[in-house]
Each structure stands twice: as structure tokens, then as C-alpha cells.
Design a protein around this motif. Sequence first.
Motif, PDB file in Angstrom:
ATOM      1  N   GLU A  38       0.809  -1.221   0.000  1.00 29.22           N
ATOM      2  CA  GLU A  38       0.000   0.000   0.000  1.00 29.22           C
ATOM      3  C   GLU A  38       0.842   1.272   0.000  1.00 29.22           C
ATOM      4  OE1 GLU A  38      -3.879  -1.012   2.520  1.00 29.22           O
ATOM      5  OE2 GLU A  38      -2.017  -1.510   3.590  1.00 29.22           O
ATOM      6  N   LEU A  39       2.148   1.128  -0.116  1.00 24.72           N
ATOM      7  CA  LEU A  39       3.054   2.266  -0.090  1.00 24.72           C
ATOM      8  C   LEU A  39       3.642   2.547  -1.456  1.00 24.72           C
ATOM      9  CD1 LEU A  39       5.207   1.489   3.077  1.00 24.72           C
ATOM     10  CD2 LEU A  39       3.317   3.104   2.887  1.00 24.72           C
ATOM     11  N   LEU A  40       3.835   3.826  -1.729  1.00 23.98           N
ATOM     12  CA  LEU A  40       4.651   4.247  -2.863  1.00 23.98           C
ATOM     13  C   LEU A  40       5.925   4.828  -2.286  1.00 23.98           C
ATOM     14  CD1 LEU A  40       2.173   6.136  -5.219  1.00 23.98           C
ATOM     15  CD2 LEU A  40       3.072   3.828  -5.475  1.00 23.98           C
ATOM     16  N   VAL A  41       7.028   4.515  -2.898  1.00 28.10           N
ATOM     17  CA  VAL A  41       8.300   5.091  -2.495  1.00 28.10           C
ATOM     18  C   VAL A  41       8.773   5.970  -3.639  1.00 28.10           C
ATOM     19  CG1 VAL A  41      10.685   4.608  -1.817  1.00 28.10           C
ATOM     20  CG2 VAL A  41       8.834   3.105  -1.043  1.00 28.10           C
ATOM     21  N   LEU A  42       9.012   7.236  -3.333  1.00 24.51           N
ATOM     22  CA  LEU A  42       9.445   8.189  -4.351  1.00 24.51           C
ATOM     23  C   LEU A  42      10.950   8.381  -4.258  1.00 24.51           C
ATOM     24  CD1 LEU A  42       6.731  10.947  -3.866  1.00 24.51           C
ATOM     25  CD2 LEU A  42       6.623   8.893  -5.267  1.00 24.51           C
ATOM     26  N   ALA A  93       0.703   7.463 -10.311  1.00 25.29           N
ATOM     27  CA  ALA A  93       1.226   6.128 -10.033  1.00 25.29           C
ATOM     28  C   ALA A  93       0.298   5.374  -9.094  1.00 25.29           C
ATOM     29  CB  ALA A  93       2.619   6.226  -9.423  1.00 25.29           C
ATOM     30  N   ALA A  94      -0.224   6.052  -8.094  1.00 25.62           N
ATOM     31  CA  ALA A  94      -1.146   5.397  -7.153  1.00 25.62           C
ATOM     32  C   ALA A  94      -2.414   4.937  -7.867  1.00 25.62           C
ATOM     33  CB  ALA A  94      -1.497   6.346  -6.009  1.00 25.62           C
ATOM     34  N   ALA A  95      -2.955   5.767  -8.721  1.00 30.97           N
ATOM     35  CA  ALA A  95      -4.163   5.402  -9.468  1.00 30.97           C
ATOM     36  C   ALA A  95      -3.875   4.228 -10.405  1.00 30.97           C
ATOM     37  CB  ALA A  95      -4.672   6.609 -10.250  1.00 30.97           C
ATOM     38  N   GLU A  96      -2.736   4.276 -11.082  1.00 31.30           N
ATOM     39  CA  GLU A  96      -2.357   3.209 -12.009  1.00 31.30           C
ATOM     40  C   GLU A  96      -2.173   1.884 -11.298  1.00 31.30           C
ATOM     41  OE1 GLU A  96       1.839   2.401 -14.072  1.00 31.30           O
ATOM     42  OE2 GLU A  96       0.835   4.187 -14.862  1.00 31.30           O
ATOM     43  N   ARG A  97      -1.682   1.934 -10.075  1.00 29.83           N
ATOM     44  CA  ARG A  97      -1.407   0.714  -9.316  1.00 29.83           C
ATOM     45  C   ARG A  97      -2.558   0.302  -8.396  1.00 29.83           C
ATOM     46  NH1 ARG A  97       2.994   3.555 -10.523  1.00 29.83           N
ATOM     47  NH2 ARG A  97       5.023   2.589 -10.744  1.00 29.83           N
ATOM     48  N   GLY A  98      -3.608   1.098  -8.368  1.00 29.68           N
ATOM     49  CA  GLY A  98      -4.759   0.772  -7.536  1.00 29.68           C
ATOM     50  C   GLY A  98      -4.504   0.965  -6.053  1.00 29.68           C
ATOM     51  N   ILE A  99      -3.646   1.908  -5.735  1.00 32.43           N
ATOM     52  CA  ILE A  99      -3.323   2.183  -4.328  1.00 32.43           C
ATOM     53  C   ILE A  99      -4.191   3.329  -3.838  1.00 32.43           C
ATOM     54  CG2 ILE A  99      -1.520   2.998  -2.738  1.00 32.43           C
ATOM     55  CD1 ILE A  99       0.495   1.501  -4.459  1.00 32.43           C
TER      56      ILE A  99
END
Length: 92
Positions: free
Chosen positions: A25-29, A86-92
Amino acid sequence: MKSTLLVGLLALGLCASARALGPHELLVLANVDSPRSVELARAYMERRQVPACNLVLVSLPAGSTNGLAIALPAFRRHILEPAEAAAAERGI
């Protein structure tokens, strides 16, 4: 001195209950213009078992930061918008 974004952690989404986010559930930038930023992001992801697909590389053009500060329009354009996409694309 050129400022770099070492690692930004951005957790997007709504949590229905008070619980810790899982690694998926995390994105790392990471700042693609800084090899150290990317290296640190990958090390964090490996240690915390964040999926490799949750790495988001952003670019901070020269002059977009002033020391450790970044103007709101530049933040939105170079960090927030890529992270939200990126969150939308990955479903996060």
C-alpha cells in the motif's frame, strides 16, 4: 547547493480503520536525478518488502528547489501529480 529528494514516502488512499499500511500500500518516491536517492529508495523497499513496482521515480529540474524548500506549484507538478498518477495506475 543542489538539493535532492532522497526518498519520499507517500501513502495514498483511504483507510477505513486505524491500521498500519502494508508494504503493498506504499509508494516510495526517489529523485531519478540522484543515484543516491534511487539507491536509498531501493534499499528501503527491500528491507520493508515494498514491491518493486511501487517505486516512483520523479525528476526535480534544476532550480525547482531553493535549499530544502520547493514552491507549491513545483511540488504539485514534479512530485504530487506523478505520485497520484502512479497510485491510481497501481490501484493504491
